[in-house]
Design a protein around this motif. Structure first.
Motif, mmCIF file in Angstrom:
data_model
loop_
_atom_site.group_PDB
_atom_site.id
_atom_site.type_symbol
_atom_site.label_atom_id
_atom_site.label_comp_id
_atom_site.label_asym_id
_atom_site.label_seq_id
_atom_site.Cartn_x
_atom_site.Cartn_y
_atom_site.Cartn_z
ATOM 1 N N ARG A 1 10.904 -54.615 -11.535
ATOM 2 C CA ARG A 1 11.516 -53.304 -11.756
ATOM 3 C C ARG A 1 12.860 -53.267 -11.047
ATOM 4 N N ARG A 2 13.837 -52.659 -11.711
ATOM 5 C CA ARG A 2 15.190 -52.594 -11.163
ATOM 6 C C ARG A 2 15.598 -51.145 -10.937
ATOM 7 N N TYR A 3 16.428 -50.956 -9.898
ATOM 8 C CA TYR A 3 16.880 -49.621 -9.513
ATOM 9 C C TYR A 3 18.368 -49.682 -9.203
ATOM 10 N N MET A 4 19.057 -48.613 -9.480
ATOM 11 C CA MET A 4 20.503 -48.555 -9.233
ATOM 12 C C MET A 4 20.829 -48.460 -7.738
ATOM 13 N N ASN A 5 19.928 -47.866 -6.942
ATOM 14 C CA ASN A 5 20.168 -47.716 -5.503
ATOM 15 C C ASN A 5 18.842 -47.424 -4.797
ATOM 16 N N PHE A 6 18.892 -47.358 -3.473
ATOM 17 C CA PHE A 6 17.672 -47.120 -2.690
ATOM 18 C C PHE A 6 17.069 -45.758 -3.001
ATOM 19 N N GLU A 7 17.892 -44.758 -3.181
ATOM 20 C CA GLU A 7 17.391 -43.411 -3.448
ATOM 21 C C GLU A 7 16.557 -43.378 -4.725
ATOM 22 N N GLU A 8 17.040 -44.027 -5.777
ATOM 23 C CA GLU A 8 16.263 -44.072 -7.029
ATOM 24 C C GLU A 8 14.940 -44.783 -6.803
ATOM 25 N N PHE A 9 14.974 -45.904 -6.095
ATOM 26 C CA PHE A 9 13.742 -46.630 -5.794
ATOM 27 C C PHE A 9 12.745 -45.733 -5.063
ATOM 28 N N ALA A 10 13.192 -45.087 -3.984
ATOM 29 C CA ALA A 10 12.299 -44.260 -3.176
ATOM 30 C C ALA A 10 11.761 -43.068 -3.972
ATOM 31 N N GLU A 11 12.629 -42.399 -4.695
ATOM 32 C CA GLU A 11 12.196 -41.245 -5.494
ATOM 33 C C GLU A 11 11.117 -41.625 -6.499
ATOM 34 N N ARG A 12 11.374 -42.657 -7.261
ATOM 35 C CA ARG A 12 10.436 -43.045 -8.319
ATOM 36 C C ARG A 12 9.108 -43.530 -7.764
ATOM 37 N N ASN A 13 9.140 -44.293 -6.707
ATOM 38 C CA ASN A 13 7.906 -44.910 -6.227
ATOM 39 C C ASN A 13 7.107 -44.025 -5.288
ATOM 40 N N LEU A 14 7.752 -43.278 -4.446
ATOM 41 C CA LEU A 14 7.006 -42.414 -3.543
ATOM 42 C C LEU A 14 6.465 -41.187 -4.258
ATOM 43 N N ALA A 15 7.087 -40.769 -5.338
ATOM 44 C CA ALA A 15 6.547 -39.673 -6.141
ATOM 45 C C ALA A 15 5.242 -40.115 -6.820
ATOM 46 N N GLN A 16 5.206 -41.358 -7.281
ATOM 47 C CA GLN A 16 4.005 -41.890 -7.934
ATOM 48 C C GLN A 16 2.916 -42.254 -6.931
ATOM 49 N N ASN A 17 3.318 -42.639 -5.732
ATOM 50 C CA ASN A 17 2.381 -43.071 -4.689
ATOM 51 C C ASN A 17 2.704 -42.352 -3.379
ATOM 52 N N PRO A 18 2.342 -41.075 -3.244
ATOM 53 C CA PRO A 18 2.748 -40.312 -2.058
ATOM 54 C C PRO A 18 2.197 -40.859 -0.739
ATOM 55 N N GLU A 19 1.117 -41.613 -0.790
ATOM 56 C CA GLU A 19 0.539 -42.188 0.425
ATOM 57 C C GLU A 19 1.191 -43.515 0.814
ATOM 58 N N ALA A 20 1.979 -44.087 -0.086
ATOM 59 C CA ALA A 20 2.589 -45.400 0.151
ATOM 60 C C ALA A 20 3.664 -45.310 1.229
ATOM 61 N N ARG A 21 3.804 -46.404 1.953
ATOM 62 C CA ARG A 21 4.863 -46.526 2.950
ATOM 63 C C ARG A 21 5.775 -47.676 2.547
ATOM 64 N N ILE A 22 7.017 -47.583 2.999
ATOM 65 C CA ILE A 22 7.980 -48.661 2.784
ATOM 66 C C ILE A 22 8.180 -49.347 4.133
ATOM 67 N N TRP A 23 7.614 -50.529 4.284
ATOM 68 C CA TRP A 23 7.781 -51.318 5.497
ATOM 69 C C TRP A 23 9.094 -52.074 5.370
ATOM 70 N N MET A 24 9.954 -51.950 6.363
ATOM 71 C CA MET A 24 11.293 -52.535 6.286
ATOM 72 C C MET A 24 11.429 -53.686 7.276
ATOM 73 N N ALA A 25 11.623 -54.878 6.736
ATOM 74 C CA ALA A 25 11.779 -56.066 7.570
ATOM 75 C C ALA A 25 13.190 -56.082 8.152
ATOM 76 N N THR A 26 13.256 -56.055 9.484
ATOM 77 C CA THR A 26 14.551 -56.024 10.162
ATOM 78 C C THR A 26 14.431 -56.634 11.553
ATOM 79 N N THR A 27 15.472 -57.266 12.000
ATOM 80 C CA THR A 27 15.486 -57.831 13.348
ATOM 81 C C THR A 27 15.569 -56.729 14.396
#
Length: 126
Positions: free
Chosen positions: A59-85
């Motif tokens: 699945r492709r998204y134009m930006n992070f906001e579109e990704f978050a809106e579409r996926n968290l609306a469908q899965n409100p319990e889901a979390r986005i784990w962010m890999a970062t140093t």
């Protein structure tokens, strides 16, 4: 374990191909946040060794906001784990849910600070 891998503005087709191959083998959805550093046409996909691309759920998204809106609306319990140093917690301290997302940033710069700040509780180090 999470069923979703997210690549934020990936630059290198070979890196994306390696991750995509793992997604295909584990039946994990691959989410790509644009802009991409390469094209996803048939010629470029084959050149990057991604000849299994048709077996992926991509699945492709134009930006992070579109990704978050579409996926968290469908899965409100889901979390986005962010890999970062920059994370305080390591990935072994995270309790991944089946509908959670693991997001990796751009190879040259990682995930932008403004996104990390808003998701500090789900930042992890690998």
């Amino acid at each position: 374990m999470a069923n979703h891998i997210v690549l934020f503005e990936p630059l290198m087709p070979a890196n994306t191909g390696n991750i995509a191959r793992t997604c295909a083998g584990t039946n994990t959805e691959l989410h790509l946040i644009e802009p991409l550093g390469f094209r996803l046409n048939e010629k470029d996909i084959k050149r990057a060794g991604m000849d299994y691309w048709e077996h992926l759920d991509v699945r492709r998204y134009m930006n992070f906001e579109e990704f978050a809106e579409r996926n968290l609306a469908q899965n409100p319990e889901a979390r986005i784990w962010m890999a970062t140093t920059k994370a305080r917690k390591v990935y072994t301290q995270a309790a991944f849910g089946r509908e959670d997302f693991i997001m990796f940033g751009r190879e040259s710069a990682g995930i932008p600070e403004d996104i990390l700040v808003d998701h500090e509780d789900t930042c992890i180090r690998i």
